[in-house]
Motif scaffolding. Sequence first.
Motif, short mmCIF file in Angstrom:
data_model
loop_
_atom_site.label_atom_id
_atom_site.label_comp_id
_atom_site.label_asym_id
_atom_site.label_seq_id
_atom_site.Cartn_x
_atom_site.Cartn_y
_atom_site.Cartn_z
N UNK A 54 70.34 37.11 42.18
CA UNK A 54 71.24 36.90 43.43
C UNK A 54 69.94 36.53 43.95
N UNK A 55 70.61 36.58 45.80
CA UNK A 55 70.45 35.13 46.54
C UNK A 55 69.61 36.39 47.66
N UNK A 56 68.18 35.57 47.72
CA UNK A 56 67.03 36.19 48.20
C UNK A 56 66.78 35.42 49.86
N UNK A 57 67.77 34.80 49.97
CA UNK A 57 68.00 34.14 51.65
C UNK A 57 69.19 34.03 52.18
N UNK A 58 68.86 34.29 53.80
CA UNK A 58 70.17 33.73 54.26
C UNK A 58 70.79 32.01 54.34
N UNK A 59 69.41 31.23 53.98
CA UNK A 59 69.90 29.63 53.98
C UNK A 59 71.58 29.40 53.17
N UNK A 60 72.41 28.77 53.73
CA UNK A 60 73.27 28.31 52.93
C UNK A 60 73.74 29.27 52.16
N UNK A 61 74.04 29.98 53.27
CA UNK A 61 75.49 31.07 53.04
C UNK A 61 76.45 31.12 53.75
N UNK A 62 77.00 31.53 53.77
CA UNK A 62 78.36 31.76 55.19
C UNK A 62 78.53 32.36 55.88
N UNK A 63 78.28 32.11 56.81
CA UNK A 63 78.56 32.90 58.68
C UNK A 63 78.99 33.88 58.08
N UNK A 64 78.57 35.43 59.21
CA UNK A 64 79.29 36.70 58.33
C UNK A 64 80.56 35.81 59.94
N UNK A 65 80.77 37.45 60.86
CA UNK A 65 81.22 37.70 61.93
C UNK A 65 80.27 37.87 62.59
N UNK A 66 80.63 38.12 64.18
CA UNK A 66 79.59 38.18 65.06
C UNK A 66 79.65 39.33 65.29
N UNK A 67 79.41 40.55 64.84
CA UNK A 67 79.61 41.98 64.92
C UNK A 67 78.67 42.19 63.37
N UNK A 68 78.58 41.47 63.13
CA UNK A 68 77.40 41.23 61.91
C UNK A 68 76.17 41.03 61.76
N UNK A 69 74.79 42.08 61.65
CA UNK A 69 73.75 41.49 62.16
C UNK A 69 73.76 41.31 60.97
N UNK A 70 72.54 40.21 60.64
CA UNK A 70 71.58 39.89 59.17
C UNK A 70 70.91 41.35 59.16
N UNK A 105 66.98 43.61 49.96
CA UNK A 105 68.06 43.11 49.78
C UNK A 105 68.39 42.29 51.38
N UNK A 106 68.87 41.74 50.84
CA UNK A 106 69.24 41.07 52.21
C UNK A 106 71.19 40.66 52.05
N UNK A 107 71.17 41.11 53.43
CA UNK A 107 72.87 41.31 53.32
C UNK A 107 73.00 41.19 55.19
N UNK A 108 74.04 41.74 55.61
CA UNK A 108 74.70 42.06 57.19
C UNK A 108 75.57 43.95 56.94
N UNK A 109 74.71 43.85 58.26
CA UNK A 109 75.71 45.43 58.52
C UNK A 109 76.28 45.42 59.78
N UNK A 110 76.98 46.38 60.09
CA UNK A 110 77.77 46.81 61.49
C UNK A 110 76.76 47.71 62.81
#
Length: 122
Positions: free
Chosen positions: A39-55, A66-71
């Motif tokens: 699993x990826x454990x970094x945000x580096x090199x990952x696609x940008x989400x929409x502006x409403x998503x918070x890393x 757990x690395x992810x995004x949330x609304x």
Amino acid sequence: MFHLHPIEEYGKDILEIEISSLKAVFFVKDYKGDKNYKKVRTFEGQPQGVSSERKIVIIFKDGENFYGTTHSYDPERKGFFVYPIDPKDNNDRVFVVSPAVNSVKFQKFNSADFQIYVYENT
């Protein structure tokens, strides 16, 4: 209470599970998965989400990160949804049960800094 509807071959009885007994509910893309996938454990090199998503970085009480995004995130709620940052992750989304969380970090807007502890479960 969480209601689990098993695959028919395992029975037709609906299982009732106390949410407080769970760490998270994983909504997967494939039931087989890939045990060798790292699993990826970094945000580096990952696609940008929409502006409403918070890393977000979630540190569970069992030590998993757990690395992810949330609304949305509110530590006063029973849980919240997150989406893996890794598009190849087998999880489509995850409902995280708040009592299973040790701490949560958000990324500052327009920054690479994750040293903001929004919540720390004591």
